[in-house]
Scaffold this motif. Structure first.
Motif, PDB file in Angstrom:
ATOM      1  N   ASP A   1       0.864  -1.312   0.025  1.00 64.64           N
ATOM      2  CA  ASP A   1       0.067  -0.060  -0.163  1.00 64.64           C
ATOM      3  C   ASP A   1       0.955   1.351   0.174  1.00 64.64           C
ATOM      4  OD1 ASP A   1      -2.708  -0.934  -0.022  1.00 64.64           O
ATOM      5  OD2 ASP A   1      -2.425  -1.808   1.852  1.00 64.64           O
ATOM      6  N   PHE A   2       0.383   2.281  -0.738  1.00 67.62           N
ATOM      7  CA  PHE A   2       1.218   3.374  -1.152  1.00 67.62           C
ATOM      8  C   PHE A   2       0.334   4.698  -0.813  1.00 67.62           C
ATOM      9  CE2 PHE A   2       3.644   0.062  -2.845  1.00 67.62           C
ATOM     10  CZ  PHE A   2       4.925   0.386  -2.515  1.00 67.62           C
ATOM     11  N   TYR A   3       0.970   5.934  -0.893  1.00 69.60           N
ATOM     12  CA  TYR A   3       0.163   7.096  -0.807  1.00 69.60           C
ATOM     13  C   TYR A   3      -0.208   7.172  -2.225  1.00 69.60           C
ATOM     14  CZ  TYR A   3       3.123   7.601   3.005  1.00 69.60           C
ATOM     15  OH  TYR A   3       3.782   7.231   4.495  1.00 69.60           O
ATOM     16  N   LYS A   4      -1.729   6.910  -2.224  1.00 67.78           N
ATOM     17  CA  LYS A   4      -2.512   6.909  -3.577  1.00 67.78           C
ATOM     18  C   LYS A   4      -2.277   8.074  -4.230  1.00 67.78           C
ATOM     19  CE  LYS A   4      -5.539   3.187  -2.120  1.00 67.78           C
ATOM     20  NZ  LYS A   4      -5.184   3.153  -0.676  1.00 67.78           N
ATOM     21  N   GLN A   5      -2.334   9.260  -3.548  1.00 63.69           N
ATOM     22  CA  GLN A   5      -2.294  10.630  -4.145  1.00 63.69           C
ATOM     23  C   GLN A   5      -1.144  10.947  -4.878  1.00 63.69           C
ATOM     24  OE1 GLN A   5      -2.111   9.955  -1.049  1.00 63.69           O
ATOM     25  NE2 GLN A   5      -1.073  11.875  -0.154  1.00 63.69           N
ATOM     26  N   LEU A   6      -0.089  10.075  -4.613  1.00 66.53           N
ATOM     27  CA  LEU A   6       1.356  10.581  -5.170  1.00 66.53           C
ATOM     28  C   LEU A   6       1.653   9.504  -6.139  1.00 66.53           C
ATOM     29  CD1 LEU A   6       3.322  11.088  -1.779  1.00 66.53           C
ATOM     30  CD2 LEU A   6       2.248  12.726  -3.226  1.00 66.53           C
TER      31      LEU A   6
ATOM     32  N   ASN B   1       7.358   9.498  -6.786  1.00 66.09           N
ATOM     33  CA  ASN B   1       7.446  10.373  -5.534  1.00 66.09           C
ATOM     34  C   ASN B   1       7.120   9.305  -4.207  1.00 66.09           C
ATOM     35  OD1 ASN B   1       7.690  13.017  -6.340  1.00 66.09           O
ATOM     36  ND2 ASN B   1       5.643  13.203  -6.799  1.00 66.09           N
TER      37      ASN B   1
ATOM     38  N   LEU C   1      10.000   9.335  -1.413  1.00 64.44           N
ATOM     39  CA  LEU C   1       9.635   9.758   0.127  1.00 64.44           C
ATOM     40  C   LEU C   1      10.405   8.722   0.893  1.00 64.44           C
ATOM     41  CD1 LEU C   1       5.894  10.413   0.416  1.00 64.44           C
ATOM     42  CD2 LEU C   1       7.729  12.013   1.021  1.00 64.44           C
TER      43      LEU C   1
ATOM     44  N   LYS D   1      -0.102   8.414 -10.706  1.00 62.58           N
ATOM     45  CA  LYS D   1      -0.919   8.362  -9.437  1.00 62.58           C
ATOM     46  C   LYS D   1      -0.761   7.058  -9.337  1.00 62.58           C
ATOM     47  CE  LYS D   1      -2.146  12.659  -8.666  1.00 62.58           C
ATOM     48  NZ  LYS D   1      -3.242  13.773  -8.223  1.00 62.58           N
TER      49      LYS D   1
ATOM     50  N   ASN E   1       9.406  15.052   4.050  1.00 60.98           N
ATOM     51  CA  ASN E   1       8.395  14.244   3.724  1.00 60.98           C
ATOM     52  C   ASN E   1       7.020  14.354   4.129  1.00 60.98           C
ATOM     53  OD1 ASN E   1      10.265  12.463   2.267  1.00 60.98           O
ATOM     54  ND2 ASN E   1      10.191  10.911   3.942  1.00 60.98           N
TER      55      ASN E   1
ATOM     56  N   PHE F   1       5.435  17.384   2.629  1.00 55.54           N
ATOM     57  CA  PHE F   1       4.946  17.205   1.355  1.00 55.54           C
ATOM     58  C   PHE F   1       3.681  16.109   1.269  1.00 55.54           C
ATOM     59  CE2 PHE F   1       5.599  14.092  -2.708  1.00 55.54           C
ATOM     60  CZ  PHE F   1       5.430  15.077  -3.404  1.00 55.54           C
TER      61      PHE F   1
ATOM     62  N   SER G   1      -0.142  17.014  -0.071  1.00 52.07           N
ATOM     63  CA  SER G   1      -0.505  16.312  -1.250  1.00 52.07           C
ATOM     64  C   SER G   1      -1.830  15.964  -1.113  1.00 52.07           C
ATOM     65  CB  SER G   1       0.486  15.126  -1.197  1.00 52.07           C
ATOM     66  OG  SER G   1       0.003  14.084  -0.097  1.00 52.07           O
ATOM     67  N   TYR G   2      -2.593  16.123  -0.163  1.00 51.30           N
ATOM     68  CA  TYR G   2      -4.102  15.843   0.016  1.00 51.30           C
ATOM     69  C   TYR G   2      -4.739  17.265  -0.394  1.00 51.30           C
ATOM     70  CZ  TYR G   2      -2.999  11.558   2.472  1.00 51.30           C
ATOM     71  OH  TYR G   2      -2.532  10.240   2.653  1.00 51.30           O
TER      72      TYR G   2
ATOM     73  N   ALA H   1      -4.599   3.899   5.772  1.00 56.56           N
ATOM     74  CA  ALA H   1      -4.217   3.379   4.386  1.00 56.56           C
ATOM     75  C   ALA H   1      -3.308   2.235   4.160  1.00 56.56           C
ATOM     76  CB  ALA H   1      -3.677   4.615   3.777  1.00 56.56           C
ATOM     77  N   GLY H   2      -2.599   1.894   5.384  1.00 55.25           N
ATOM     78  CA  GLY H   2      -1.756   0.538   5.324  1.00 55.25           C
ATOM     79  C   GLY H   2      -0.359   1.156   4.891  1.00 55.25           C
ATOM     80  N   THR H   3      -0.084   2.277   4.872  1.00 59.70           N
ATOM     81  CA  THR H   3       1.314   3.058   4.486  1.00 59.70           C
ATOM     82  C   THR H   3       2.270   2.956   5.618  1.00 59.70           C
ATOM     83  OG1 THR H   3       0.343   5.172   4.930  1.00 59.70           O
ATOM     84  CG2 THR H   3       0.440   4.444   2.586  1.00 59.70           C
TER      85      THR H   3
ATOM     86  N   ARG I   1       3.371   0.194   6.774  1.00 57.07           N
ATOM     87  CA  ARG I   1       3.968  -0.950   6.271  1.00 57.07           C
ATOM     88  C   ARG I   1       5.117  -0.695   5.783  1.00 57.07           C
ATOM     89  NH1 ARG I   1      -1.318  -3.153   5.405  1.00 57.07           N
ATOM     90  NH2 ARG I   1      -0.610  -3.103   3.298  1.00 57.07           N
ATOM     91  N   VAL I   2       5.102   0.555   4.759  1.00 59.17           N
ATOM     92  CA  VAL I   2       6.183   0.485   4.053  1.00 59.17           C
ATOM     93  C   VAL I   2       7.006   1.941   4.739  1.00 59.17           C
ATOM     94  CG1 VAL I   2       5.556   0.028   1.713  1.00 59.17           C
ATOM     95  CG2 VAL I   2       5.026   2.282   2.579  1.00 59.17           C
ATOM     96  N   TYR I   3       6.526   2.713   5.345  1.00 58.27           N
ATOM     97  CA  TYR I   3       6.956   3.685   6.163  1.00 58.27           C
ATOM     98  C   TYR I   3       7.836   3.381   7.299  1.00 58.27           C
ATOM     99  CZ  TYR I   3       7.660   8.876   6.149  1.00 58.27           C
ATOM    100  OH  TYR I   3       8.175   9.981   6.256  1.00 58.27           O
TER     101      TYR I   3
END
Lengths: 305, 280
Positions: free
Chosen positions: A90-95, A99, A103, A132, B9, B12, B16-17, B99-101, B103-105
């Motif tokens: 899962d990623f930042y969908k809006q990016l 990008n 990050l 995106k 980060n 940013f 971005s929203y 968002a499940g992010t 897990r990567v962050y």
């Protein structure tokens, strides 16, 4: 001490409880450097829990671990040489894909453009890098997930069910890509899966976990020696001559003619001798494949538990 | 260096929203609307303002100017802005989990302390930019639109503050507003550290503000005695920057209470965040 140096991952009696549930019980696992290590178990066995502990997402209730021969009180420091893809990507969908990678790469100081573009090319997303992520398919997200795990050329890749959510073509691509990474880089790959054929196809070493406890671990070849009898498919011409030979051979426990092949049962340690004897017969051997050994091994371990 | 990268980060990500820009859009649309209202009805307001003084003073110049209207604008907006701040602050941790992010962050080689600090600082930067946007739209655009002049405020009657001191007083008022909004942001982050979606923190933050404001108004001895410790008690402390003389003791108290709340809320949030198991 030698284990610590030679192993990419060394865990010592790791326990994890969630309330009254014991998710992991004294898990001591050794993952050899340079191996493709399959971590197998049914759903809910504790595979993801251990992976999340190793990657810093959850805290162990007790126990220690070392990564690439290093221990640290501050586990985040051990993650410098780890790339991880935990569960679904899962990623930042809006990016954009680019990008997102930037990050994440910034967090380890590997955010130079050429490195990121190289990774995007490797995972086949270079042409879509400025789109995106919300426009990506699950397969593309999973490839981007693998891409983010490759940031900084890690020495250890931890992949938690990397083919989850992929279609058959996506699964094949992902497996091919993992094999390629293992072959081209000096990278140990630790992957969890509940797909036995996937692990059997890709891995050199495995560990099995059931109900939070390790049931077995080691090199696949070594583990299968304890398996006893196995099933083999032989594609041999002329099949009549081969069938007669096999049916009368003491090494063969059972022989059955299938549509296009001969299916035999044989003790694992007798396979080399039988193949030598068969090759000396007036027959052409097109293939000899061991079928579902891992499945048999897995089931044997599951029954013991 | 790493900390700067992490803050970059987080900033940013926040920007971005689309929803982040709601605050600025709200200010950019509403403030000129208030100025427009004053510009077409200014003479009526001016007459009302000078009515009481007209018999005793000779009024020279424009009373309805950028300073006066900016003072009114601050009165109008301090209820709405907390909601917009909570909208972003409430998402900063919970949004990642939803968002499940994470897990990567959180699998990168960075401590949770640094990640948390970067998120908190980025949220405070956002809060500051909202206040600066309000200041710019009120004073900057207002100065071009209506010009500057003496500032008329109401404090036990009408107080006329000279234009030469108005800018300093506004700077103080915006500074105090920022502190109050930083408490709101910290409260939203605190709720955000506890849950897995961003709606809860926004509702929780607004509920706390409303309840505290309501309790503060109850004329019961108990509530009167604890009122000085509520951050909401100082929500209007910015207005005291326009008192003459400025009640510095109250402003210092407001500052300390705000800083204490920020410290406790962010400390509590980090405690929860550090121990959190990421299971999503």
């Amino acid at each position: 001490m030698n284990d610590l140096i030679n192993n990419a991952i060394q865990t010592e009696k790791i326990n994890k409880t969630f309330g009254t549930i014991r998710a992991l019980q004294n898990v001591s696992l050794s993952v050899r450097k340079g191996s493709i290590f399959g971590f197998l178990g049914p759903n809910g066995a504790g595979k993801s829990t251990l992976i999340r502990i190793l990657t810093g997402l959850i805290h162990a209730t007790s126990g220690n671990f070392a990564i690439l021969g290093k221990r640290s009180k501050h586990h985040y420091q051990l993650r410098r040489e780890i790339g991880a893809l935990v569960d679904r990507a899962d990623f930042y969908k809006q990016l954009s894909g680019y990008n997102n990678l930037k990050l994440l790469a910034r967090m380890s100081g590997h955010d130079n453009e050429s490195h990121l573009n190289e990774i995007l090319s490797q995972v086949g997303l270079y042409d879509r890098r400025h789109d995106k992520v919300k426009t990506y398919s699950q397969g593309m997200k999973q490839r981007l997930g693998l891409g983010q795990a490759l940031i900084g050329d890690p020495k250890l890749l931890i992949l938690d069910e990397p083919t989850t959510g992929l279609d058959p073509i996506g699964m094949l691509e992902m497996r091919e890509f993992i094999r390629k990474i293992a072959a081209e880089r000096d990278t140990t790959i630790f992957l969890s899966s509940h797909l036995l054929h996937e692990v059997e196809e890709m891995c050199t070493d495995i560990a099995l976990i059931f109900n939070g406890e390790l049931a077995a671990q080691g090199a696949i070849r070594d583990l299968f020696q304890h398996l006893g009898e196995i099933t083999m498919d032989l594609d041999v011409e002329p099949s009549g001559v081969a069938e007669t030979f096999l049916a009368n051979n003491d090494l063969v426990l059972a022989c059955e003619k299938m549509t296009t092949t001969l299916k035999i049962k044989i003790a694992y340690e007798n396979v080399p001798e039988l193949l030598r004897q068969l090759a000396a017969q007036p027959v052409n051997i097109f293939s000899a494949s061991q079928k579902n050994q891992l499945e048999a091994f897995f089931m044997a371990q599951a029954e013991r538990k | 260096m790493m900390m700067l990268s992490l803050i970059r980060n987080e900033v940013f990500k926040i920007f971005s929203y689309y929803r982040t820009y709601l605050s600025y859009l709200f200010i950019v649309l509403l403030v000129p609307l208030i100025f427009w209202g004053f510009s077409i009805g200014g003479s009526t307001v001016e007459r009302q303002l000078t009515h009481a003084m007209g018999d005793q003073f000779l009024m020279v110049g424009k009373l309805v100017n950028a300073y006066t209207v900016s003072y009114f604008v601050m009165n109008f907006l301090w209820v709405h802005i907390p909601f917009l701040i909570a909208l972003v602050g409430g998402d900063v941790l919970a949004g990642e989990e939803a968002a499940g992010t994470y897990r990567v962050y959180l699998t990168r080689p960075v401590s949770r302390l640094k990640i948390f600090n970067a998120k908190a600082i980025a949220t405070l930067i956002y809060t500051l930019t909202v206040i600066l946007c309000l200041a710019f739209m009120s004073l900057g655009v207002g100065a071009v639109w209506m010009g500057l002049g003496d500032l008329i405020v109401f404090q036990d009657g009408i107080l006329v503050l000279p234009a030469s001191t108005a800018f300093v007083r506004f700077s103080l008022a915006y500074g105090l507003s920022f502190l109050n909004m930083a408490v709101v942001a910290s409260l939203a982050i605190f709720f955000s550290s506890m849950v897995k979606n961003a709606i809860g923190p926004v509702i929780g933050t607004m509920a706390i503000i409303i309840v505290f404001l309501a309790v503060s108004t109850l004329p019961l001895d108990f509530f009167v005695s604890i009122r000085p410790y509520f951050f909401t008690t100082y929500f209007d402390s910015w207005a005291k920057a326009f008192f003459d003389p400025i009640p510095w003791d109250i402003l210092w108290q407001a500052t300390w209470v705000a800083l204490l709340h920020i410290g406790l809320l962010l400390g509590g949030s980090y405690f929860i965040f550090r121990r959190k198991d990421i299971l999503s």
